[in-house]
Design a protein around this motif. Sequence first.
Motif, PDB file in Angstrom:
ATOM      1  N   GLU A 116       0.863  -1.099   0.122  1.00 49.38           N
ATOM      2  CA  GLU A 116       0.039  -0.265  -0.026  1.00 49.38           C
ATOM      3  C   GLU A 116       0.968   1.085   0.066  1.00 49.38           C
ATOM      4  OE1 GLU A 116      -2.669  -0.214   3.414  1.00 49.38           O
ATOM      5  OE2 GLU A 116      -3.883  -1.845   2.159  1.00 49.38           O
ATOM      6  N   GLN A 117       2.118   1.121   0.671  1.00 49.59           N
ATOM      7  CA  GLN A 117       3.010   2.560   0.640  1.00 49.59           C
ATOM      8  C   GLN A 117       3.621   2.597  -0.550  1.00 49.59           C
ATOM      9  OE1 GLN A 117       5.485   1.367   3.993  1.00 49.59           O
ATOM     10  NE2 GLN A 117       3.730   2.550   5.528  1.00 49.59           N
ATOM     11  N   ASN A 118       4.106   1.404  -1.035  1.00 50.60           N
ATOM     12  CA  ASN A 118       5.025   1.254  -2.406  1.00 50.60           C
ATOM     13  C   ASN A 118       4.525   0.266  -3.310  1.00 50.60           C
ATOM     14  OD1 ASN A 118       6.873   1.209  -4.483  1.00 50.60           O
ATOM     15  ND2 ASN A 118       8.581   0.883  -2.892  1.00 50.60           N
ATOM     16  N   PRO A 119       3.579   0.162  -4.192  1.00 50.86           N
ATOM     17  CA  PRO A 119       2.991  -0.707  -5.000  1.00 50.86           C
ATOM     18  C   PRO A 119       3.970  -1.464  -5.871  1.00 50.86           C
ATOM     19  CG  PRO A 119       2.108   1.487  -5.754  1.00 50.86           C
ATOM     20  CD  PRO A 119       2.940   1.763  -4.508  1.00 50.86           C
ATOM     21  N   ASN A 120       5.346  -0.681  -5.963  1.00 52.39           N
ATOM     22  CA  ASN A 120       6.206  -1.401  -6.893  1.00 52.39           C
ATOM     23  C   ASN A 120       7.467  -1.342  -6.423  1.00 52.39           C
ATOM     24  OD1 ASN A 120       7.232  -2.643  -8.959  1.00 52.39           O
ATOM     25  ND2 ASN A 120       7.435  -0.923 -10.578  1.00 52.39           N
ATOM     26  N   PRO A 121       7.709  -2.081  -5.331  1.00 53.09           N
ATOM     27  CA  PRO A 121       9.002  -2.067  -4.536  1.00 53.09           C
ATOM     28  C   PRO A 121      10.021  -2.938  -5.264  1.00 53.09           C
ATOM     29  CG  PRO A 121       7.393  -3.609  -3.363  1.00 53.09           C
ATOM     30  CD  PRO A 121       6.630  -2.945  -4.587  1.00 53.09           C
ATOM     31  N   THR A 122      11.345  -2.315  -4.958  1.00 58.81           N
ATOM     32  CA  THR A 122      12.420  -3.404  -5.553  1.00 58.81           C
ATOM     33  C   THR A 122      12.579  -4.406  -4.612  1.00 58.81           C
ATOM     34  OG1 THR A 122      14.146  -1.945  -4.130  1.00 58.81           O
ATOM     35  CG2 THR A 122      13.673  -1.394  -6.414  1.00 58.81           C
ATOM     36  N   ILE A 147       5.992 -11.513  -2.838  1.00 67.58           N
ATOM     37  CA  ILE A 147       5.218  -9.946  -2.673  1.00 67.58           C
ATOM     38  C   ILE A 147       5.334  -9.215  -3.953  1.00 67.58           C
ATOM     39  CG2 ILE A 147       5.946  -7.618  -1.486  1.00 67.58           C
ATOM     40  CD1 ILE A 147       6.919  -9.591   0.800  1.00 67.58           C
ATOM     41  N   GLN A 148       6.350  -9.645  -4.748  1.00 67.15           N
ATOM     42  CA  GLN A 148       6.424  -8.905  -6.091  1.00 67.15           C
ATOM     43  C   GLN A 148       5.134  -9.527  -7.079  1.00 67.15           C
ATOM     44  OE1 GLN A 148      10.395 -10.477  -7.108  1.00 67.15           O
ATOM     45  NE2 GLN A 148      11.340  -8.643  -6.713  1.00 67.15           N
ATOM     46  N   TYR A 149       4.928 -10.593  -6.836  1.00 69.50           N
ATOM     47  CA  TYR A 149       3.843 -11.205  -7.385  1.00 69.50           C
ATOM     48  C   TYR A 149       2.631 -10.570  -7.265  1.00 69.50           C
ATOM     49  CZ  TYR A 149       0.416 -14.885  -9.161  1.00 69.50           C
ATOM     50  OH  TYR A 149      -0.762 -15.601  -9.675  1.00 69.50           O
ATOM     51  N   ALA A 150       2.361 -10.499  -5.742  1.00 73.27           N
ATOM     52  CA  ALA A 150       1.089  -9.753  -5.368  1.00 73.27           C
ATOM     53  C   ALA A 150       1.213  -8.282  -5.998  1.00 73.27           C
ATOM     54  CB  ALA A 150       1.122  -9.779  -3.830  1.00 73.27           C
ATOM     55  N   LYS A 153      -0.010  -8.124  -9.402  1.00 77.87           N
ATOM     56  CA  LYS A 153      -1.328  -8.553  -9.496  1.00 77.87           C
ATOM     57  C   LYS A 153      -2.278  -7.261  -9.021  1.00 77.87           C
ATOM     58  CE  LYS A 153      -4.516 -11.917  -9.356  1.00 77.87           C
ATOM     59  NZ  LYS A 153      -4.698 -13.085 -10.252  1.00 77.87           N
ATOM     60  N   ILE A 154      -1.823  -6.564  -7.907  1.00 79.84           N
ATOM     61  CA  ILE A 154      -2.584  -5.455  -7.409  1.00 79.84           C
ATOM     62  C   ILE A 154      -2.477  -4.167  -8.794  1.00 79.84           C
ATOM     63  CG2 ILE A 154      -2.521  -3.545  -5.796  1.00 79.84           C
ATOM     64  CD1 ILE A 154      -1.687  -5.891  -3.759  1.00 79.84           C
ATOM     65  N   ARG A 155      -1.309  -4.328  -9.300  1.00 76.30           N
ATOM     66  CA  ARG A 155      -1.176  -3.197 -10.161  1.00 76.30           C
ATOM     67  C   ARG A 155      -1.635  -3.488 -11.463  1.00 76.30           C
ATOM     68  NH1 ARG A 155       4.063  -3.916  -8.352  1.00 76.30           N
ATOM     69  NH2 ARG A 155       4.737  -4.705 -10.458  1.00 76.30           N
ATOM     70  N   GLY A 156      -2.198  -4.777 -11.717  1.00 74.65           N
ATOM     71  CA  GLY A 156      -3.129  -5.002 -12.962  1.00 74.65           C
ATOM     72  C   GLY A 156      -2.040  -5.479 -13.854  1.00 74.65           C
ATOM     73  N   GLU A 157      -0.808  -5.695 -13.619  1.00 79.15           N
ATOM     74  CA  GLU A 157       0.229  -6.076 -14.732  1.00 79.15           C
ATOM     75  C   GLU A 157       0.170  -7.567 -14.385  1.00 79.15           C
ATOM     76  OE1 GLU A 157       3.893  -4.156 -13.114  1.00 79.15           O
ATOM     77  OE2 GLU A 157       3.107  -2.459 -13.585  1.00 79.15           O
TER      78      GLU A 157
END
Length: 167
Positions: A116-122, A147-150, A153-157
């Motif tokens: 929620e804080q960072n939708p695309n973390p490294t 977590i990368q997968y989630a 998925k949340i970003r719609g990618e």
Amino acid sequence: MKQITVTVNGQPHTAEVEPRLLLVHFIRENLNLTGTHIGCDTSSCGACTILLDGKSVKSCTVLAVQANGKSVATVEGLCAPGAALHPIQEGFKENHGLHCGYCTPGMMMRAIELLEQNPNPTEEEIRWGISGNLCRCTGYNNIVKAIQYAGAKIRGEETPSTEPQFV
């Protein structure tokens, strides 16, 4: 005894509790929601991580009376019975992000706030973000992948492949 009302997974619960009762014990013993695990009672492991008003906290460090009037989310609230898995649950399933599963609920709850804080973390941001949650059996690689997968998925990618990579 003190009367408290806490909304847990969208449902209000009112109870009389001792002022010294820890939130983790209220969740597990009073509400019978045993997905929140007790790992160390010293705030070192993160197995008891829940969301308190949307912030991940170790519920062994919070008194139940401190949660009065607040909202708590536990792993049981991530999806209704028969519903599709939450993206973080799907990520852990698809990427084998658990072994014994003891740390998994706390990892998932921490990961939800992280995303929620960072939708695309490294990868580094994920590892730092979950550093307060210990896993004794996975080595964290598949947790990071979950977590990368989630996040994807949340970003719609398109979600990252779960197939093993051989080099």
